[in-house]
Design an enzyme around this catalytic site. Sequence first.
Site, PDB file in Angstrom:
ATOM      1  CB  THR A 112      -5.976   4.860  -4.147  1.00 18.82           C
ATOM      2  OG1 THR A 112      -4.808   4.932  -4.985  1.00 18.82           O
ATOM      3  CG2 THR A 112      -7.008   3.950  -4.805  1.00 18.82           C
ATOM      4  CD  GLU A 113      -3.712   6.879   1.733  1.00 22.56           C
ATOM      5  OE1 GLU A 113      -2.559   6.510   2.012  1.00 22.56           O
ATOM      6  OE2 GLU A 113      -4.631   6.913   2.572  1.00 22.56           O
ATOM      7  CE  LYS A 147       1.783  -2.305 -10.071  1.00 22.84           C
ATOM      8  NZ  LYS A 147       1.147  -3.204  -9.081  1.00 22.84           N
ATOM      9  CB  ALA A 202      -5.709  -4.427   3.754  1.00 26.87           C
ATOM     10  N   PRO A 228      -5.779  -2.347 -13.493  1.00 22.73           N
ATOM     11  CG  PRO A 228      -6.276  -1.916 -11.270  1.00 22.73           C
ATOM     12  CD  PRO A 228      -5.269  -2.590 -12.127  1.00 22.73           C
ATOM     13  CB  VAL A 257       5.730  -6.458   0.808  1.00 26.08           C
ATOM     14  CG1 VAL A 257       4.327  -6.769   1.262  1.00 26.08           C
ATOM     15  CG2 VAL A 257       5.793  -5.166   0.006  1.00 26.08           C
ATOM     16  CE1 TYR A 303       3.176   1.303 -10.151  1.00 23.93           C
ATOM     17  CE2 TYR A 303       2.172   2.057 -12.204  1.00 23.93           C
ATOM     18  CZ  TYR A 303       2.065   1.431 -10.969  1.00 23.93           C
ATOM     19  OH  TYR A 303       0.858   0.924 -10.546  1.00 23.93           O
TER      20      TYR A 303
HETATM   21  P1  NDP Z   1      -2.567   3.141  -2.080  1.00 23.92           P
HETATM   22  O1  NDP Z   1      -1.332   3.954  -1.929  1.00 23.92           O
HETATM   23  O2  NDP Z   1      -3.847   3.741  -1.654  1.00 23.92           O
HETATM   24  O3  NDP Z   1      -2.387   1.735  -1.350  1.00 23.92           O
HETATM   25  C1  NDP Z   1      -1.177   1.027  -1.421  1.00 23.92           C
HETATM   26  C2  NDP Z   1      -1.174  -0.058  -0.367  1.00 23.92           C
HETATM   27  O4  NDP Z   1       0.059  -0.793  -0.500  1.00 23.92           O
HETATM   28  C3  NDP Z   1      -1.222   0.500   1.038  1.00 23.92           C
HETATM   29  O5  NDP Z   1      -2.077  -0.277   1.829  1.00 23.92           O
HETATM   30  C4  NDP Z   1       0.218   0.372   1.521  1.00 23.92           C
HETATM   31  O6  NDP Z   1       0.233   0.097   2.915  1.00 23.92           O
HETATM   32  C5  NDP Z   1       0.666  -0.871   0.760  1.00 23.92           C
HETATM   33  N1  NDP Z   1       2.124  -0.877   0.646  1.00 23.92           N
HETATM   34  C6  NDP Z   1       2.905  -0.052  -0.100  1.00 23.92           C
HETATM   35  N2  NDP Z   1       4.196  -0.331   0.117  1.00 23.92           N
HETATM   36  C7  NDP Z   1       4.227  -1.337   1.026  1.00 23.92           C
HETATM   37  C8  NDP Z   1       5.270  -2.038   1.676  1.00 23.92           C
HETATM   38  N3  NDP Z   1       6.576  -1.784   1.428  1.00 23.92           N
HETATM   39  N4  NDP Z   1       4.958  -3.010   2.566  1.00 23.92           N
HETATM   40  C9  NDP Z   1       3.670  -3.281   2.820  1.00 23.92           C
HETATM   41  N5  NDP Z   1       2.623  -2.672   2.237  1.00 23.92           N
HETATM   42  C10 NDP Z   1       2.918  -1.691   1.365  1.00 23.92           C
HETATM   43  O7  NDP Z   1      -2.603   2.761  -3.636  1.00 23.92           O
HETATM   44  P2  NDP Z   1      -3.569   1.798  -4.474  1.00 23.92           P
HETATM   45  O8  NDP Z   1      -4.630   1.223  -3.641  1.00 23.92           O
HETATM   46  O9  NDP Z   1      -3.936   2.539  -5.678  1.00 23.92           O
HETATM   47  O10 NDP Z   1      -2.526   0.678  -4.905  1.00 23.92           O
HETATM   48  C11 NDP Z   1      -2.744  -0.702  -4.716  1.00 23.92           C
HETATM   49  C12 NDP Z   1      -2.165  -1.446  -5.901  1.00 23.92           C
HETATM   50  O11 NDP Z   1      -2.867  -1.091  -7.068  1.00 23.92           O
HETATM   51  C13 NDP Z   1      -0.690  -1.169  -6.192  1.00 23.92           C
HETATM   52  O12 NDP Z   1      -0.059  -2.379  -6.534  1.00 23.92           O
HETATM   53  C14 NDP Z   1      -0.756  -0.242  -7.394  1.00 23.92           C
HETATM   54  O13 NDP Z   1       0.410  -0.314  -8.182  1.00 23.92           O
HETATM   55  C15 NDP Z   1      -1.955  -0.816  -8.104  1.00 23.92           C
HETATM   56  N6  NDP Z   1      -2.597   0.063  -9.077  1.00 23.92           N
HETATM   57  C16 NDP Z   1      -3.070   1.285  -8.708  1.00 23.92           C
HETATM   58  C17 NDP Z   1      -3.680   2.086  -9.643  1.00 23.92           C
HETATM   59  C18 NDP Z   1      -4.173   3.449  -9.323  1.00 23.92           C
HETATM   60  O14 NDP Z   1      -4.395   4.228 -10.279  1.00 23.92           O
HETATM   61  N7  NDP Z   1      -4.374   3.799  -8.068  1.00 23.92           N
HETATM   62  C19 NDP Z   1      -3.893   1.622 -11.014  1.00 23.92           C
HETATM   63  C20 NDP Z   1      -3.342   0.333 -11.285  1.00 23.92           C
HETATM   64  C21 NDP Z   1      -2.750  -0.426 -10.346  1.00 23.92           C
HETATM   65  P3  NDP Z   1       1.223   0.794   3.979  1.00 23.92           P
HETATM   66  O15 NDP Z   1       1.627   2.124   3.415  1.00 23.92           O
HETATM   67  O16 NDP Z   1       0.400   0.893   5.237  1.00 23.92           O
HETATM   68  O17 NDP Z   1       2.336  -0.172   4.105  1.00 23.92           O
HETATM   69  C1  8X3 Z   2      -1.462   3.096 -12.188  1.00 21.39           C
HETATM   70  C2  8X3 Z   2      -2.163   3.245 -13.501  1.00 21.39           C
HETATM   71  O1  8X3 Z   2      -2.350   4.713 -15.541  1.00 21.39           O
HETATM   72  O2  8X3 Z   2      -2.564   5.782 -13.370  1.00 21.39           O
HETATM   73  O3  8X3 Z   2      -0.996   1.796 -12.083  1.00 21.39           O
HETATM   74  O4  8X3 Z   2      -0.402   4.977 -14.058  1.00 21.39           O
HETATM   75  S1  8X3 Z   2      -1.851   4.743 -14.154  1.00 21.39           S
END
Ligand code: NDP
Ligand code: 8X3
Length: 253
Positions: free
Chosen positions: A189-190, A158, A11, A184, A62, A154
């Site tokens: 995001t980051e 998924k 979060a 999604p 995690v 990756y």
């Molecule tokens: P961000 O990088 O913005 O957020 C990722 C979050 O995951 C951060 O809060 C980070 O917290 C946490 N995280 C990563 N690694 C760990 C770890 N080892 N332990 C605990 N927390 C962890 O990316 P998104 O919000 O985009 O990603 C969130 C989810 O959405 C992911 O599962 C990603 O695969 C998925 N997703 C994203 C897409 C996109 O295009 N952005 C599309 C489809 C799916 P911290 O670094 O503080 O630990």
């Molecule tokens: C991330 C989706 O299409 O940007 O999970 O790789 S994509």
Amino acid sequence: MGNKIAYITGATSGIGEASAIKLASEGFDLIITGRREERLETLKNKLISKYNIAILTQNYDVTKREEVEAAIHSLPTQWKQIDILVNNAGLASGLNTIYEGDINDWEKMIDTNIKGLLYVTRTLAPILIENNKGHIVNIGSIAGKEVYANGNVYCSTKFAVDALSKAMRLEFSKFPIKVTSINPGAVETEFSIVRFHGDEDRAKTVYEGYDNLLAEDIADAIWYVVSRPARVNINEMIVMPTAQPMAGVINRK
Ligand code: NDP
Ligand code: 8X3
């Protein structure tokens, strides 16, 4: 306390942070997790003062099973009445062919996206089952439905989340605990900064020339699935930018 409780992993930014804000605005008490403690505290203070809800932070990685177990086992009794688990923490690391890829990147993705999600789910499961209620929302990806060039590992993590979501639905429905996967396409995001190991300029190019999704769009999807009546489960959702008809294909202006 006394509100419904959502447990959200990852979060500290992006989709997890947006989900925390959305669920807080809908009156949920929250347990928010991540490795960046300062960000958890900032979000906690912001949401408590804005929405007058209760928030517990859990600062762990995690991928570290002992940390996951210690954090979840330490939950105070009143925080164990969890209604929703959002398995969101995840990442991409690198974008390369299998014949040139970095094995450290692969291990990071497998450890976080598959093993991390499993550690959290396995440790929280007895609590949800004991409560006889719950809704697990796994954040998968379009990358778990279709493979795209250089996405190989990756994508495979998924695809694993997709399989685990189906398996969980099969196994948890009798308790009754709902399971939904939200998948999604490109969300700014980051995510890409992490994928490109901190290269912000390269990350920006991923989102140039089209309207990418916003983290809030996925938070809305999460709110939609968790706010259905008890008899309704949304098994899965694919949410894409209009300009991205499938994984790896983006219509840029
Ligand atoms: P961000 O990088 O913005 O957020 C990722 C979050 O995951 C951060 O809060 C980070 O917290 C946490 N995280 C990563 N690694 C760990 C770890 N080892 N332990 C605990 N927390 C962890 O990316 P998104 O919000 O985009 O990603 C969130 C989810 O959405 C992911 O599962 C990603 O695969 C998925 N997703 C994203 C897409 C996109 O295009 N952005 C599309 C489809 C799916 P911290 O670094 O503080 O630990
Ligand atoms: C991330 C989706 O299409 O940007 O999970 O790789 S994509």
